[in-house]
Design a protein around this motif. Structure first.
Motif, PDB file in Angstrom:
ATOM      1  N   PRO A  64      12.591   1.095  -3.834  1.00  0.00           N
ATOM      2  CA  PRO A  64      12.698   0.413  -2.539  1.00  0.00           C
ATOM      3  C   PRO A  64      13.367   1.298  -1.502  1.00  0.00           C
ATOM      4  CG  PRO A  64      14.363  -0.391  -4.057  1.00  0.00           C
ATOM      5  CD  PRO A  64      13.462   0.499  -4.856  1.00  0.00           C
ATOM      6  N   TRP A  65      13.021   1.081  -0.243  1.00  0.00           N
ATOM      7  CA  TRP A  65      13.740   1.728   0.843  1.00  0.00           C
ATOM      8  C   TRP A  65      15.119   1.086   0.989  1.00  0.00           C
ATOM      9  CZ3 TRP A  65      11.768   6.108   2.124  1.00  0.00           C
ATOM     10  CH2 TRP A  65      10.396   6.306   2.248  1.00  0.00           C
ATOM     11  N   PRO A  66      16.054   1.735   1.681  1.00  0.00           N
ATOM     12  CA  PRO A  66      17.370   1.119   1.897  1.00  0.00           C
ATOM     13  C   PRO A  66      17.250  -0.262   2.530  1.00  0.00           C
ATOM     14  CG  PRO A  66      17.424   3.428   2.522  1.00  0.00           C
ATOM     15  CD  PRO A  66      15.990   3.107   2.222  1.00  0.00           C
ATOM     16  N   ALA A  67      18.021  -1.194   1.992  1.00  0.00           N
ATOM     17  CA  ALA A  67      18.010  -2.567   2.491  1.00  0.00           C
ATOM     18  C   ALA A  67      19.291  -3.250   2.056  1.00  0.00           C
ATOM     19  CB  ALA A  67      16.789  -3.330   1.959  1.00  0.00           C
ATOM     20  N   ALA A  68      19.587  -4.368   2.668  1.00  0.00           N
ATOM     21  CA  ALA A  68      20.783  -5.132   2.322  1.00  0.00           C
ATOM     22  C   ALA A  68      20.756  -5.498   0.846  1.00  0.00           C
ATOM     23  CB  ALA A  68      20.857  -6.388   3.184  1.00  0.00           C
ATOM     24  N   GLY A  69      21.881  -5.316   0.175  1.00  0.00           N
ATOM     25  CA  GLY A  69      21.995  -5.636  -1.242  1.00  0.00           C
ATOM     26  C   GLY A  69      21.601  -4.505  -2.168  1.00  0.00           C
ATOM     27  N   LEU A  70      21.073  -3.416  -1.621  1.00  0.00           N
ATOM     28  CA  LEU A  70      20.694  -2.259  -2.426  1.00  0.00           C
ATOM     29  C   LEU A  70      21.621  -1.093  -2.100  1.00  0.00           C
ATOM     30  CD1 LEU A  70      16.800  -2.392  -2.017  1.00  0.00           C
ATOM     31  CD2 LEU A  70      18.182  -3.260  -3.928  1.00  0.00           C
ATOM     32  N   VAL A  71      21.991  -0.345  -3.120  1.00  0.00           N
ATOM     33  CA  VAL A  71      22.932   0.756  -2.939  1.00  0.00           C
ATOM     34  C   VAL A  71      22.173   2.047  -2.657  1.00  0.00           C
ATOM     35  CG1 VAL A  71      24.721   2.159  -4.021  1.00  0.00           C
ATOM     36  CG2 VAL A  71      24.679  -0.313  -4.395  1.00  0.00           C
ATOM     37  N   THR A  72      22.443   2.628  -1.495  1.00  0.00           N
ATOM     38  CA  THR A  72      21.953   3.961  -1.146  1.00  0.00           C
ATOM     39  C   THR A  72      23.125   4.921  -1.306  1.00  0.00           C
ATOM     40  OG1 THR A  72      20.310   3.113   0.400  1.00  0.00           O
ATOM     41  CG2 THR A  72      21.027   5.395   0.706  1.00  0.00           C
ATOM     42  N   ASP A  73      22.983   5.927  -2.160  1.00  0.00           N
ATOM     43  CA  ASP A  73      24.144   6.759  -2.488  1.00  0.00           C
ATOM     44  C   ASP A  73      23.712   8.172  -2.856  1.00  0.00           C
ATOM     45  OD1 ASP A  73      26.717   7.538  -2.946  1.00  0.00           O
ATOM     46  OD2 ASP A  73      27.080   6.230  -4.663  1.00  0.00           O
ATOM     47  N   ILE A  74      24.124   9.128  -2.052  1.00  0.00           N
ATOM     48  CA  ILE A  74      23.900  10.542  -2.307  1.00  0.00           C
ATOM     49  C   ILE A  74      25.218  11.171  -2.734  1.00  0.00           C
ATOM     50  CG2 ILE A  74      23.334  12.767  -1.238  1.00  0.00           C
ATOM     51  CD1 ILE A  74      20.935  11.050  -1.730  1.00  0.00           C
ATOM     52  N   GLU A  75      25.178  12.051  -3.719  1.00  0.00           N
ATOM     53  CA  GLU A  75      26.377  12.742  -4.179  1.00  0.00           C
ATOM     54  C   GLU A  75      26.137  14.247  -4.155  1.00  0.00           C
ATOM     55  OE1 GLU A  75      29.220  11.748  -7.752  1.00  0.00           O
ATOM     56  OE2 GLU A  75      27.582  13.015  -8.494  1.00  0.00           O
ATOM     57  N   VAL A  76      27.052  14.994  -3.530  1.00  0.00           N
ATOM     58  CA  VAL A  76      26.965  16.446  -3.570  1.00  0.00           C
ATOM     59  C   VAL A  76      27.629  16.942  -4.848  1.00  0.00           C
ATOM     60  CG1 VAL A  76      26.914  16.663  -1.063  1.00  0.00           C
ATOM     61  CG2 VAL A  76      29.105  16.774  -2.252  1.00  0.00           C
ATOM     62  N   PHE A  77      27.212  18.107  -5.300  1.00  0.00           N
ATOM     63  CA  PHE A  77      27.842  18.703  -6.477  1.00  0.00           C
ATOM     64  C   PHE A  77      27.621  20.201  -6.448  1.00  0.00           C
ATOM     65  CE2 PHE A  77      23.488  18.029  -7.631  1.00  0.00           C
ATOM     66  CZ  PHE A  77      23.159  18.912  -8.655  1.00  0.00           C
ATOM     67  N   ASN A  78      28.374  20.907  -7.269  1.00  0.00           N
ATOM     68  CA  ASN A  78      28.237  22.348  -7.381  1.00  0.00           C
ATOM     69  C   ASN A  78      27.281  22.639  -8.529  1.00  0.00           C
ATOM     70  OD1 ASN A  78      29.423  25.059  -6.472  1.00  0.00           O
ATOM     71  ND2 ASN A  78      29.632  25.156  -8.689  1.00  0.00           N
ATOM     72  N   SER A  79      26.221  23.399  -8.277  1.00  0.00           N
ATOM     73  CA  SER A  79      25.183  23.534  -9.294  1.00  0.00           C
ATOM     74  C   SER A  79      24.731  24.968  -9.475  1.00  0.00           C
ATOM     75  CB  SER A  79      23.965  22.675  -8.923  1.00  0.00           C
ATOM     76  OG  SER A  79      23.081  23.396  -8.077  1.00  0.00           O
ATOM     77  N   ASN A  80      24.036  25.187 -10.577  1.00  0.00           N
ATOM     78  CA  ASN A  80      23.253  26.414 -10.777  1.00  0.00           C
ATOM     79  C   ASN A  80      21.813  26.014 -11.088  1.00  0.00           C
ATOM     80  OD1 ASN A  80      23.578  25.456 -13.387  1.00  0.00           O
ATOM     81  ND2 ASN A  80      23.761  27.495 -14.289  1.00  0.00           N
ATOM     82  N   LEU A  81      21.299  25.067 -10.297  1.00  0.00           N
ATOM     83  CA  LEU A  81      19.940  24.581 -10.507  1.00  0.00           C
ATOM     84  C   LEU A  81      18.931  25.718 -10.499  1.00  0.00           C
ATOM     85  CD1 LEU A  81      19.871  21.358  -8.268  1.00  0.00           C
ATOM     86  CD2 LEU A  81      20.041  21.468 -10.750  1.00  0.00           C
ATOM     87  N   SER A  82      19.241  26.767  -9.735  1.00  0.00           N
ATOM     88  CA  SER A  82      18.313  27.893  -9.640  1.00  0.00           C
ATOM     89  C   SER A  82      18.621  28.984 -10.648  1.00  0.00           C
ATOM     90  CB  SER A  82      18.387  28.496  -8.235  1.00  0.00           C
ATOM     91  OG  SER A  82      19.623  29.164  -8.059  1.00  0.00           O
ATOM     92  N   GLY A  83      19.720  28.829 -11.410  1.00  0.00           N
ATOM     93  CA  GLY A  83      20.174  29.892 -12.298  1.00  0.00           C
ATOM     94  C   GLY A  83      21.260  30.740 -11.679  1.00  0.00           C
TER      95      GLY A  83
END
Length: 662
Positions: free
Chosen positions: A223-242
């Motif tokens: 679902p798209w963001p709407a009342a009653g639904l949690v929209t949550d982005i979290e940053v982190f430190n990664s080596n997704l690319s190696g």
């Protein structure tokens, strides 16, 4: 059309004049998958766009010499544009792309060879990369090595946006990559510690055979963001690319920018640009729109909605004072690779997916022709709304990107830090904190959408580098939340760091009180405006996608109450611009010590921290109601807000527990 094709005539990605983290060599914990572990798809043909940061090359005493066989070519100019060349691939060479299900898990065997090439000259020799090839990075999961005709790797690249095209599943590309010195090049230069120094960008595309069927990922649903639904982005430190995320110092220039020349061994007034890689994950329950600007009107908001990225730099000096010394413009996000979730890459960031943006992308991608950086003043942050109409890209409000608009050099809209803020005496016993965060519409928790890490800027001769403090720690010294929380812990008791939440956005105020003896106390207040803005919108352009902001300001006054008989002396103010001519005016009287922004402006706008200080003849107590006043707009007067924190008590009061003594 691929973004690299749009930018190839002047593609340019800023580069690091910094040493790669020695504690984490590329691929140290990211072994390259074997072909048996995944399906191998053969790709061939296409083209590669290679761009060099001329400022980074000059710092390493490198220069682009001969260039042969380029299908497009733009010579570089320090401080202004990158040296960019595009080369066509030879049709008889192939490279394996390793895929498990729809996930790209690595680069396999083979290589893509190219017509023409270039020579990188260095003192006493040259790296002859005419007839170069691209191979999978040695020991790097999703990296690329750029090798010469003999197969020696001179350059490497990582942090790509990558994948098979959704519209054309036969076409594979890796874009927005950080281009770095490979170990061999650093050894040849006599400085192995320069391994990993970023000097530009690499992008390429190639095609699979007609009988190859690449998986492009599922068309996920959420679902798209709407009342009653949690929209949550979290940053982190990664080596997704190696290659682990890092912080970079791509260039340093003397005023007037961009044509004042490079910083020197003795300069103190130069402007150092800093930037970083960024990784994030969708830990919420909703899909998040990630559409590039001017890409059309899309659901759910009927515009080209996307997140925004900013970064800041703070110094905590030897006396413990915090001061913001750098602030970037806004990076407009445009694409998500949707890693490790089975969803197709594209313009929706799905729950459970991860994404990565290279420093190269965050420093404006293609340099001048690929525009992703703009001023913060165009954003209403508490709702992540962009005033596109009248922006630096759409001055005439026709909904189209103006030709030749946006950043016109390699300093505009970047974070610029004055050298003296990083040199002695100010750097002695000081700590530096680099902070970055995303502004995401409907985000439920802004504090996990921002993070910071301690860095150590260093100058060696004329050149700057960035070291990562405690890079060997399990968390690699990366912390969620804002840097102000490092200065004063918000969980401490009594409350010394509290949030001010208003209908127009949020701020946080932290206080330190230090016993100076003889009944005198030093009070320091740091006010961080996260996303508060008193915006004034043009009634004729009141809604997105053609919203027009006429003004967009934060706080204009800050006040701390003084009980009867308590005096305040030694008033101090620290803003983030280094211009004493626009400092707030402080005065004690009428039962308070108050700082007021000058009539010409310099309000405490979003994404910015100001520091206020005074000495009082009273110990601290809890329950002091400080006041922040939002700047007036043409359509509305000032807005006053109160926040209960600690401040000077009556002179008979004892010390509040938890305050420092010296």
């Amino acid at each position: 059309m691929h973004r690299w094709l749009v930018a190839m005539a002047c593609a340019a990605i800023a580069a690091q004049v910094a040493v790669a983290d020695p504690a984490s060599p590329p691929g140290a914990d990211a072994p390259k998958p074997s072909p048996a572990a995944a399906r191998a798809l053969q790709v061939h043909g296409g083209a590669a766009a290679i761009s060099f940061n001329p400022d980074a090359l000059a710092a390493l005493a490198l220069n682009v010499g001969e260039v042969n066989g380029a299908s497009a070519r733009t010579p570089g100019q320090p401080g202004v544009r990158y040296d960019a060349s595009t080369f066509a691939a030879l049709g008889d060479s192939t490279l394996e792309i390793l895929q498990r299900g729809s996930a790209i898990v690595g680069i396999g065997e083979g290589e893509l060879r190219f017509r023409g090439g270039f020579v990188l000259a260095y003192p006493g020799g040259a790296a002859d990369l005419r007839g170069f090839a691209l191979r999978g990075g040695a020991g790097v999961r999703l990296g690329i090595d750029l090798v010469n005709a003999r197969g020696t790797a001179w350059l490497s690249a990582d942090h790509a946006h990558y994948g098979f095209g959704k519209d054309d599943p036969r076409e594979f590309s890796m874009r927005e990559m950080n281009l770095r010195l490979a170990p061999h090049f650093a050894q040849v230069l006599g400085h192995p510690e320069l391994t990993g120094s970023a000097i530009g960008t690499l992008e390429f595309h190639a095609s699979a055979d007609a009988n190859e069927h690449a998986e492009t990922g599922a068309t996920c649903r959420a679902p798209w963001p709407a009342a009653g639904l949690v929209t949550d982005i979290e940053v982190f430190n990664s080596n997704l690319s190696g290659f682990w995320d890092s912080v970079y110092a791509p260039r340093c220039g003397l005023p007037p920018l961009p044509n004042g020349g490079a910083c020197t061994a003795t300069s103190t007034n130069g402007k150092l640009v800093l930037g970083a890689d960024a990784s994030l994950r969708n830990i919420g329950k909703t899909a998040i729109p990630w559409y590039g600007h001017f890409s059309g009107n899309h659901p759910p908001y009927g515009n080209d909605q996307h997140p925004f990225l900013i970064w800041n730099l703070y110094r905590v000096d030897s006396a413990g004072r915090i001061k913001q010394i750098g602030a970037s413009g806004v990076k407009h996000a445009f694409y998500s690779i949707n890693k490790d979730c089975g969803c197709a890459a594209g313009n929706v960031f799905w729950p459970g997916c991860e994404d990565i943006y290279s420093f190269s992308s965050n420093d404006n991608g293609g340099g001048i022709t690929e525009q992703n950086l703009a001023p913060r003043s165009e954003i209403i942050p508490y709702g992540a709304t962009w005033g596109r109409c009248g922006s630096v890209w759409d001055a005439d409000c026709d909904g189209k990107m103006d030709a030749g608009s946006g950043a016109q050099d390699l300093y505009q809209y970047r974070m610029q830090v004055t050298e003296s803020d990083l040199l002695a005496p100010l750097s002695v016993a000081a700590q530096y904190f680099f902070e970055f965060w995303y502004i995401v519409r409907d985000d439920a928790n802004i504090y996990n959408t921002m993070g910071y890490r301690q860095i150590q800027p260093r100058k060696n001769g004329a050149n700057w580098s960035v070291g990562l403090v405690n890079a060997n720690a399990p968390d690699r010294d990366f912390f969620l939340g804002p840097a102000i929380n490092r200065w004063v812990d918000p969980s401490a008791s009594p409350a010394m760091n509290r949030e001010l939440a208003t209908p127009l956005g949020r701020a946080r105020v932290a206080v330190k009180a230090t016993d100076l003896g003889d009944g005198r106390w030093r009070y320091e207040y740091a006010v961080m405006n996260f996303d508060y803005a008193h915006a004034y919108i043009d009634p004729a352009h009141a809604t997105t996608p053609d919203l027009k902001l006429l003004s967009n300001h934060g706080f204009a006054r800050f006040s701390v109450p003084l009980p009867a008989g308590v005096s305040a002396t030694e008033l101090r103010f620290d803003d983030a611009d280094g211009d004493s001519g626009n400092d707030w005016i402080g005065a004690a009287g009428g039962g308070a010590v108050t700082w007021t922004a000058p009539a010409a402006g310099n309000t405490l706008d979003w994404g910015t921290l100001y520091h206020f200080e005074f000495v009082a003849n009273a110990a601290p107590v809890a329950g002091s109601a400080i006041t922040l006043v939002g700047a007036a707009s043409p359509g509305e007067g000032e807005l006053s807000y109160a926040l209960v924190l600690s401040g000077p008590g009556r002179r008979s009061n004892s010390t509040l527990p938890g305050h420092s003594t010296e």
